[in-house]
Design a protein around this motif. Structure first.
Motif, mmCIF file in Angstrom:
data_model
loop_
_atom_site.group_PDB
_atom_site.id
_atom_site.type_symbol
_atom_site.label_atom_id
_atom_site.label_comp_id
_atom_site.label_asym_id
_atom_site.label_seq_id
_atom_site.Cartn_x
_atom_site.Cartn_y
_atom_site.Cartn_z
ATOM 1 N N GLY B 19 0.742 -1.200 0.132
ATOM 2 C CA GLY B 19 -0.073 0.216 0.183
ATOM 3 C C GLY B 19 0.740 1.233 -0.106
ATOM 4 N N LEU B 22 5.473 3.966 -3.329
ATOM 5 C CA LEU B 22 5.476 5.149 -3.840
ATOM 6 C C LEU B 22 5.505 5.009 -5.607
ATOM 7 N N MET B 62 3.045 10.532 -4.632
ATOM 8 C CA MET B 62 1.699 9.593 -5.166
ATOM 9 C C MET B 62 2.202 8.381 -4.913
ATOM 10 N N LEU B 63 1.256 7.595 -4.318
ATOM 11 C CA LEU B 63 1.187 5.979 -4.141
ATOM 12 C C LEU B 63 1.147 5.341 -5.365
ATOM 13 N N VAL B 65 -0.510 2.694 -5.805
ATOM 14 C CA VAL B 65 -1.795 2.249 -6.061
ATOM 15 C C VAL B 65 -2.643 3.233 -6.504
ATOM 16 N N GLN B 66 -2.463 4.402 -6.394
ATOM 17 C CA GLN B 66 -3.182 5.529 -6.928
ATOM 18 C C GLN B 66 -2.802 5.794 -8.572
#
Ligand code: FES
Ligand code: FES
Lengths: 263, 167
Positions: B19, B22, B62-63, B65-66
């Motif tokens: 999760g 990055l 920003m991850l 997963v995003q």
């Protein structure tokens, strides 16, 4: 950054359900929470990404109000023709905060819910007498901002949109720290359905209205009307970037410039 | 472990991440695309700028997963398959817009987004303002600004070839 579970719900109801866990945190644009998590300032069990929820998006004019979905990004707001026509000062503010990359990710709702003393939008929300709409209720801006990083939002309560009464005139001016570019002192002014409002951001622990300047501008909408009014430095911030006295001085300077900006 | 499905420089990928991974970590460590740099890891320097669905973002903020379902372009994805440089890369070379080169990938990615957002063209002041999110510790920005000013003429089709730098 500690690890966490990641959820991306597609409805508001689903998001609210996931946020019933007191250790879960909403994720909007991530431009504040991700740096904070890198510093391990918080250890959430889960992040709930709000970007897939259609109910939180959209910008529209409804009669004499401009309604902006909480997940609207700064870049989108700054370029939106409806915002530009209804409240040009708000479009300019959105296009002139953070940097290009922050504006491409960060959201209005995220910034308002965070209520950083150096943020721009709280000045506009309070300075226009906006209503902050949540999944539970409607909160007038006068009751929403409760000081540094604190708002009236309760656990599990999500900002869904912001309603701005459209003013006759509105303007904003800020002095940015030359290195960090954060607001050292800003002033937002407006005249319209919410009366005359003068709001100071960046200078104190939270946004506040400047009653003496509001009274002066009510009688005479001109930069000269506020030129002689001095803000008290009591309760303003003093730090390595500037003393409370310097910030107090800037309040008058920024107020004059904001009136000029409003036209 | 979550997996992320995304397109990077035209190639579809499905990558297992945490999760907290990055986007820049996904690019550099999982896909070995090390052209994207990490200068500060605190959202300030812009060395990590990539395009996500065409918009410049700081990939350290920003991850991974995003980025699900998005199309990401990194510095490696700019040149044509035959090696022909993007006009912005060509301009950085022609105008000597780099010294150590650490900031350069982010500068180029930000500059391309900036030029695309200003079809009317930018003057020197607007270019400098537009680079607010990118720091360079070497060049003093002067030649970076010149390179972007020259590249925008080619990118907007006002010139077919880059104006040569004065020597
Ligand atoms: S590494 Fe991302 S902004 Fe510096
Ligand atoms: S060329 Fe060295 S940091 Fe920019």
């Amino acid at each position: 950054m500690y690890d966490f579970a990641f959820h991306k719900p597609s409805t508001l109801a689903e998001a609210v359900g996931l946020l019933a866990d007191p250790d879960a945190r909403p994720l909007s644009g991530g431009q504040t929470i991700l740096p904070a998590l890198k510093h391990r300032l918080d250890r959430p069990s889960a992040l709930v990404d709000l970007s897939g929820i259609a109910e939180l998006r959209g910008i529209r004019r409804e009669g004499d109000r401009l309604v902006i979905g909480a997940m609207s990004r700064h870049a989108e707001i700054s370029r939106d023709p409806t915002v530009q026509a209804a409240i040009p000062a708000l479009a300019r503010m959105a296009g002139n905060l953070g940097d290009t990359q922050v504006r491409n990710r960060g959201t209005m709702g995220g910034s308002l819910a965070n209520n950083d003393p150096a943020a721009d939008y709280p000045a506009a929300a309070l300075g226009l007498g906006a209503t902050l709409v949540t999944n539970r209720r409607r909160i007038p801006a006068d009751e929403f901002f409760l000081g540094m990083f604190t708002t009236a939002l309760e656990p599990g309560e999500l900002l869904t949109g912001i309603e701005y009464p459209i003013p006759d005139k509105a303007g904003y001016a800020k002095m940015r720290n030359p290195a960090s570019r954060y607001v050292m002192t800003g002033v937002f002014v407006s005249r319209g359905p919410a009366g005359v409002r003068v709001v100071v951001n960046g200078a104190g622990p939270g946004v506040f209205r400047q009653a003496e300047m509001e009274a002066a501008l009510t009688g005479n909408w001109s930069p000269e009307a506020v030129a002689g009014i001095r803000q008290s430095p009591d309760a303003l911030n003093s730090d390595i970037h500037g003393s409370a006295e310097y910030r107090a001085h800037l309040v008058t300077v920024m107020a004059k410039r904001a009136v000029v900006d409003a036209g | 472990m979550p997996s992320v499905n995304l397109t990077v420089n035209g190639q579809p990928h499905s990558v297992e991440v945490e999760g907290r991974t990055l986007l820049v970590e996904l690019l550099r460590e999982k896909l070995s695309l090390t052209g994207t740099h990490v200068g500060c890891d605190t959202s300030q320097c812009g060395a990590c700028v990539v395009h996500v669905d065409g918009e410049s973002v700081k990939s350290c903020t920003m991850l991974a997963v995003q980025a699900e379902g998005t199309s990401v372009t990194t510095i490696e994805g700019l040149a044509a398959p035959d090696g022909t440089l993007h006009p912005m890369q060509e301009a950085f070379r022609e105008y000597h817009a780099l010294q150590c080169g650490f900031c350069t990938p982010g500068m180029v990615m930000s500059a391309i987004d900036l030029v695309k957002k200003h079809p009317e063209g930018m003057d020197e002041h607007e270019i400098r303002e537009g680079l607010e999110g990118n720091l360079c510790r070497c060049t003093g920005y002067h030649n970076i600004v010149k390179a972007i000013a020259a590249a925008q003429e080619v990118m907007h089709g006002r010139r077919t070839a880059l104006a040569p730098a004065e020597v």
